[in-house]
Design an enzyme around this catalytic site. Structure first.
Site, PDB file in Angstrom:
ATOM      1  N   LEU A  39       0.825  -1.212   0.000  1.00  0.00           N
ATOM      2  CA  LEU A  39       0.000   0.000   0.000  1.00  0.00           C
ATOM      3  C   LEU A  39       0.860   1.264   0.000  1.00  0.00           C
ATOM      4  O   LEU A  39       1.874   1.339   0.682  1.00  0.00           O
ATOM      5  CB  LEU A  39      -0.919  -0.001   1.226  1.00  0.00           C
ATOM      6  CG  LEU A  39      -1.877  -1.203   1.324  1.00  0.00           C
ATOM      7  CD1 LEU A  39      -2.767  -1.047   2.566  1.00  0.00           C
ATOM      8  CD2 LEU A  39      -2.727  -1.371   0.075  1.00  0.00           C
ATOM      9  N   HIS A  43      -3.413   4.274  -2.361  1.00  0.00           N
ATOM     10  CA  HIS A  43      -4.392   3.353  -1.761  1.00  0.00           C
ATOM     11  C   HIS A  43      -5.061   3.993  -0.534  1.00  0.00           C
ATOM     12  O   HIS A  43      -6.275   3.865  -0.339  1.00  0.00           O
ATOM     13  CB  HIS A  43      -3.711   2.063  -1.287  1.00  0.00           C
ATOM     14  CG  HIS A  43      -3.135   1.222  -2.378  1.00  0.00           C
ATOM     15  ND1 HIS A  43      -1.783   1.003  -2.505  1.00  0.00           N
ATOM     16  CD2 HIS A  43      -3.717   0.524  -3.377  1.00  0.00           C
ATOM     17  CE1 HIS A  43      -1.558   0.200  -3.528  1.00  0.00           C
ATOM     18  NE2 HIS A  43      -2.709  -0.104  -4.082  1.00  0.00           N
TER      19      HIS A  43
END
Ligand code: PAF
Length: 291
Positions: A39, A43
């Protein structure tokens, strides 16, 4: 100061369904952010965005084997679950869903979701079967989590169009949101695969954004779009990119390439992929808007 609690993890469809069912009994609205992990702030912005529309947010982390081609980076794709959970602790994520490959594709599973039209060309042409894998896994995630809202980044603009298409065609009762493309300080689109760039490549990568911005500025009604695409390709090669898979100005809904723009044209977009070393960098921009 104590650090925020890590969001809980579930790994099975049964546990996910039990949690979501309990939320729904309380009348809560549920959001889903499908990811393959590793991530980054792009994100995390999706988590924040979906939380504005929902009471609970599920983040799924699953490196989906069926969307990778045989010579692609499935084996070396970064798997960083612990670090991902830590990043999510500072967001409104309520739950992390990390199923295994066996949970998602049990032995004997042979069904694939195949989308026509918007899958033709661009990533669909260069990565055969990729969108079948994406459409299959996203359909499964939507049916497992039954969210009210799901969000996908506009960075993968064709993927978002594919998802909107099959969600409409299959009458899946979910609202699909597109999350704004998030950029690094030099304009490079945030991506988990940026981690593959060497230091020297990373120093060049920001040129992609500048060259696309110049193309967008020149893409006025009446301009020869093919000539603009060719000029942008030449600039990328001169800047040190190995090759350009495509730069194409398209209708933003159908993704059909456009020759020229009429005054007051419907939304248009430039889709682009350029290779820097071994890394394919994807980007896209709206035509006729600021970036
Ligand atoms: O965009 C991604 O990360 C993936 O394609 C998705 C939507 C999570 C499906 O595996």
């Amino acid at each position: 100061m104590t650090s925020p609690a890590l969001p809980p993890v579930v790994r099975t469809i049964a546990d996910l369904r039990a949690t979501v069912a309990a939320w729904k009994r309380e009348g809560l609205r549920v959001g889903l952010v499908p990811t393959m992990g590793a991530l980054h702030h792009g994100h995390l912005s999706l988590v924040d965005a979906v939380a504005k529309h929902t009471d609970r947010v599920i983040v799924s982390i699953f490196v989906n084997p069926t969307q990778f081609g045989p010579n692609e980076d499935f084996d070396r794709y970064p798997r960083t679950e612990d670090a991902d959970r830590e990043k999510l602790a500072a967001t409104p994520a309520s739950l992390v869903y990390c199923p295994s490959v066996a949970e998602m594709y049990p032995e004997g599973a042979t069904t694939r979701v195949q989308v026509a039209g918007v899958t033709v060309g661009f990533e669909g042409a260069i990565r055969p079967g990729h969108f079948d894998g994406v459409a299959t896994i996203v359909t499964k995630l939507l049916l497992q989590a039954l969210p009210d809202v799901a969000i996908f980044g506009e960075k993968d603009f064709q993927q978002l169009a594919v998802i909107r298409r099959f969600v409409a065609d299959l009458d899946i009762p979910v609202e699909i949101l597109g999350g704004t493309l998030i950029r690094e300080a030099d304009g490079l689109a945030a991506s988990s695969r940026n981690a593959y760039l060497s230091e020297a490549e990373r120093a060049v990568a920001g040129q992609f954004n500048l060259i696309l911005k110049a193309l967008v500025a020149d893409a006025k009604p009446g301009a020869n779009l093919r000539a603009l695409e060719k000029a942008a390709t030449a600039k990328l090669i001169a800047a040190g990119f190995q090759s350009v898979d495509y730069i194409s100005i398209v209708d933003a809904a159908s993704l059909t390439p456009l020759e020229t723009l009429a005054p007051g044209h419907p939304p248009a977009r430039v889709l682009a992929v350029a290779r820097l070393g071994a890394v394919r960098l994807l980007d896209n921009m709206a035509i006729g808007q600021q970036h």
